[in-house]
Design an enzyme around this catalytic site. Structure first.
Site, PDB file in Angstrom:
ATOM      1  N   GLU A  31       0.845  -1.201   0.000  1.00  0.00           N
ATOM      2  CA  GLU A  31       0.000   0.000   0.000  1.00  0.00           C
ATOM      3  C   GLU A  31       0.873   1.241   0.000  1.00  0.00           C
ATOM      4  O   GLU A  31       1.881   1.301   0.708  1.00  0.00           O
ATOM      5  CB  GLU A  31      -0.908  -0.038   1.236  1.00  0.00           C
ATOM      6  N   ASP A  34       3.058   2.202  -4.847  1.00  0.00           N
ATOM      7  CA  ASP A  34       3.101   2.377  -6.317  1.00  0.00           C
ATOM      8  C   ASP A  34       3.788   3.677  -6.732  1.00  0.00           C
ATOM      9  O   ASP A  34       4.631   3.682  -7.614  1.00  0.00           O
ATOM     10  CB  ASP A  34       1.719   2.198  -6.987  1.00  0.00           C
ATOM     11  N   LEU A 120     -12.233   0.923  -3.696  1.00  0.00           N
ATOM     12  CA  LEU A 120     -12.205  -0.161  -4.693  1.00  0.00           C
ATOM     13  C   LEU A 120     -11.945   0.392  -6.085  1.00  0.00           C
ATOM     14  O   LEU A 120     -12.053  -0.321  -7.078  1.00  0.00           O
ATOM     15  CB  LEU A 120     -13.520  -0.940  -4.673  1.00  0.00           C
ATOM     16  N   SER A 121     -11.655   1.680  -6.153  1.00  0.00           N
ATOM     17  CA  SER A 121     -11.257   2.332  -7.396  1.00  0.00           C
ATOM     18  C   SER A 121     -12.327   2.326  -8.478  1.00  0.00           C
ATOM     19  O   SER A 121     -12.079   1.956  -9.623  1.00  0.00           O
ATOM     20  CB  SER A 121      -9.975   1.717  -7.942  1.00  0.00           C
ATOM     21  N   SER A 123     -13.331   4.969  -9.706  1.00  0.00           N
ATOM     22  CA  SER A 123     -12.913   6.011 -10.657  1.00  0.00           C
ATOM     23  C   SER A 123     -11.976   5.438 -11.727  1.00  0.00           C
ATOM     24  O   SER A 123     -12.123   5.750 -12.922  1.00  0.00           O
ATOM     25  CB  SER A 123     -12.254   7.186  -9.932  1.00  0.00           C
ATOM     26  N   GLU A 155      -7.025  10.835 -14.524  1.00  0.00           N
ATOM     27  CA  GLU A 155      -7.302  11.031 -13.091  1.00  0.00           C
ATOM     28  C   GLU A 155      -6.465  12.201 -12.542  1.00  0.00           C
ATOM     29  O   GLU A 155      -6.952  13.023 -11.781  1.00  0.00           O
ATOM     30  CB  GLU A 155      -7.012   9.733 -12.329  1.00  0.00           C
ATOM     31  N   ASP A 167      -4.192   1.295  -9.698  1.00  0.00           N
ATOM     32  CA  ASP A 167      -5.639   1.105  -9.831  1.00  0.00           C
ATOM     33  C   ASP A 167      -6.049   0.861 -11.277  1.00  0.00           C
ATOM     34  O   ASP A 167      -6.790  -0.067 -11.599  1.00  0.00           O
ATOM     35  CB  ASP A 167      -6.389   2.329  -9.290  1.00  0.00           C
ATOM     36  N   TYR A 217      -3.118  12.490   1.041  1.00  0.00           N
ATOM     37  CA  TYR A 217      -2.470  11.655   0.020  1.00  0.00           C
ATOM     38  C   TYR A 217      -1.339  12.444  -0.648  1.00  0.00           C
ATOM     39  O   TYR A 217      -0.207  11.971  -0.765  1.00  0.00           O
ATOM     40  CB  TYR A 217      -3.505  11.217  -1.023  1.00  0.00           C
TER      41      TYR A 217
END
Ligand code: ADP
Ligand code: MG
Length: 382
Positions: A31, A34, A120-121, A123, A155, A167, A217
């Site tokens: 997590e 990436d 859960l993405s 988008s 995004e 994602d 974030y």
């Protein structure tokens, strides 16, 4: 859902559409790695976004969302970011135009069953469904990896979220019953079968999304970059936390700032944890893999500090239960779901118990999703 979206499209535009499905994703471990060029271990799930598309004779874009019961229309030459669901679709169009791909006007109807804003993405699934559908509709010949990059950029630029590549990658490249071990530096990947005999992946949705999520974030990204910059002063060859060891952090970051050190330590250890988890996965040792998930949660909560009381509550509540081999918060943080590996026969009882307790303590409803690992973005035929 396929039948109903096709019906809606025919009702609005009086012709048969092209149908594309793109799934949401889970991530077993890895997590916030990436965007630090580490590894991730995601999989596509059996919940998805569906789009129905067809060409128009003019240069207009006509969108309709079944869930929001709302239409959005704009000329191709006049698209810009909006604060609505349409922005994820228009962001993809913008990327295609910017890259010189030739597209014309189109109609698009969108529907889906991925819980929105739950980590859960959904988008990313919207973006991947859109780019895949437009690639097919206008015969653009774009390969899947470039489609992933287009979706990610959409995004960034149209939703303002500086997400990593996981994602969109997981949604596009997912494969039934397989996890994807993705190296976010080289973009090399391999499928790893997830043999869960007797266990299932279960998501507990906190039903909260604290407003901190996107600002924190971006702050975490900056903190990681700061750590790398300090190490780079002594070790010019490093480019990301992927290249950095704990020894380097102790030497270069700890004396400067303990908060930045804590953030970087989590990422460096998380990359290592994923590699160990993959070894357990290959041996079919789900119990040891699950222990790593608990460790990841501890790091996310205490060191990276992206958890919240609702997520911590749900992980603590299943800790020590022999039927639950692993549990952790998943996704960016500050709400959304926990991901759990639970013995099949015990799921119902645990979910019922958690639901009652969560309501009592947090005054919130808990939603349980048992998910299966499914295929990535693809055309659908009725
Ligand atoms: P997530 O964690 O689900 O990706 P985000 O806030 O990043 O949460 O993205 C959610 C947004 O994606 C929604 O606000 C909406 O704009 C868009 N979206 C998700 N599902 C749908 C859908 N079924 N129809 C239209 N737009 C959707
Ligand atoms: Mg998202």
């Amino acid at each position: 859902m396929l039948i109903s979206i096709e019906k809606k499209y025919k009702e609005l535009y009086n012709e048969k559409p092209l149908l594309v499905r793109s799934p949401g994703r889970v991530n077993i471990i890895g997590e916030h790695t990436d965007y630090n060029e580490g590894f991730v271990l995601p999989a596509a799930i059996d919940k998805a976004i569906y789009v129905a598309v067809g060409k128009r004779a003019d240069e207009a874009i006509h969108l309709f969302s079944v869930d929001y019961k709302e239409a959005y229309q704009v000329l191709l030459s006049e698209i810009q970011p909006t604060k609505t669901w349409a922005t994820y679709i228009l962001g993809v169009v913008h990327q295609l135009v910017q890259r010189g791909y030739s597209i014309g006007g189109f109609n698009l109807v969108i529907d889906g069953d991925i819980p929105i804003g739950s980590g859960l993405s959904s988008s990313a699934a919207v973006e991947c469904a859109t780019v895949f559908a437009l690639n097919e509709l206008f015969s653009l010949g774009i390969d899947k990896m470039e489609m992933v990059q287009i979706a990610q950029k959409a995004e960034h630029e149209y939703a303002g979220v500086m997400c990593g590549i996981m994602d969109q990658f997981a949604s596009m490249f997912g494969k039934k019953d397989q996890l994807i071990k993705l190296d976010c530096r080289s973009l090399e990947y391999q499928y790893e079968p997830l043999r869960l005999d007797g266990y299932k992946l279960v998501l507990f949705n906190t039903n909260v999304k604290h407003s901190l999520a996107s600002s924190e974030y971006n702050i975490r990204r900056q903190q990681c970059e700061q750590g790398v910059a300090w190490v780079k002063m002594l070790y010019p060859e490093v480019n990301s936390l992927r290249d950095i060891s704990m020894l380097m952090l102790d030497e270069c970051v700890l004396p400067k700032d303990t908060l930045i050190y804590k953030r970087c330590k989590f990422v460096v250890e998380e990359i290592q944890r994923l590699l160990e988890a993959c070894e357990y996965l290959e041996k079919g040792d789900i119990v040891s893999l699950g222990k790593k998930m608990f460790e990841t949660h501890r790091g996310l909560s205490k060191e990276y500090e992206v958890s919240c009381k609702e997520l911590d509550y749900l992980v603590d509540a299943v800790k020590g239960n022999h039927a639950v081999v692993g549990s952790r918060m998943m996704g960016g943080g500050f709400g959304g779901c926990t991901i759990n590996i639970i013995k099949e026969g015990a799921i119902e009882e645990i979910a019922a118990m958690l639901c009652t307790e969560y309501k009592k303590v947090m005054q919130l409803d808990l939603i349980t999703h048992v998910v299966a690992i499914g295929d990535g973005t693809a055309i659908q035929y009725l």
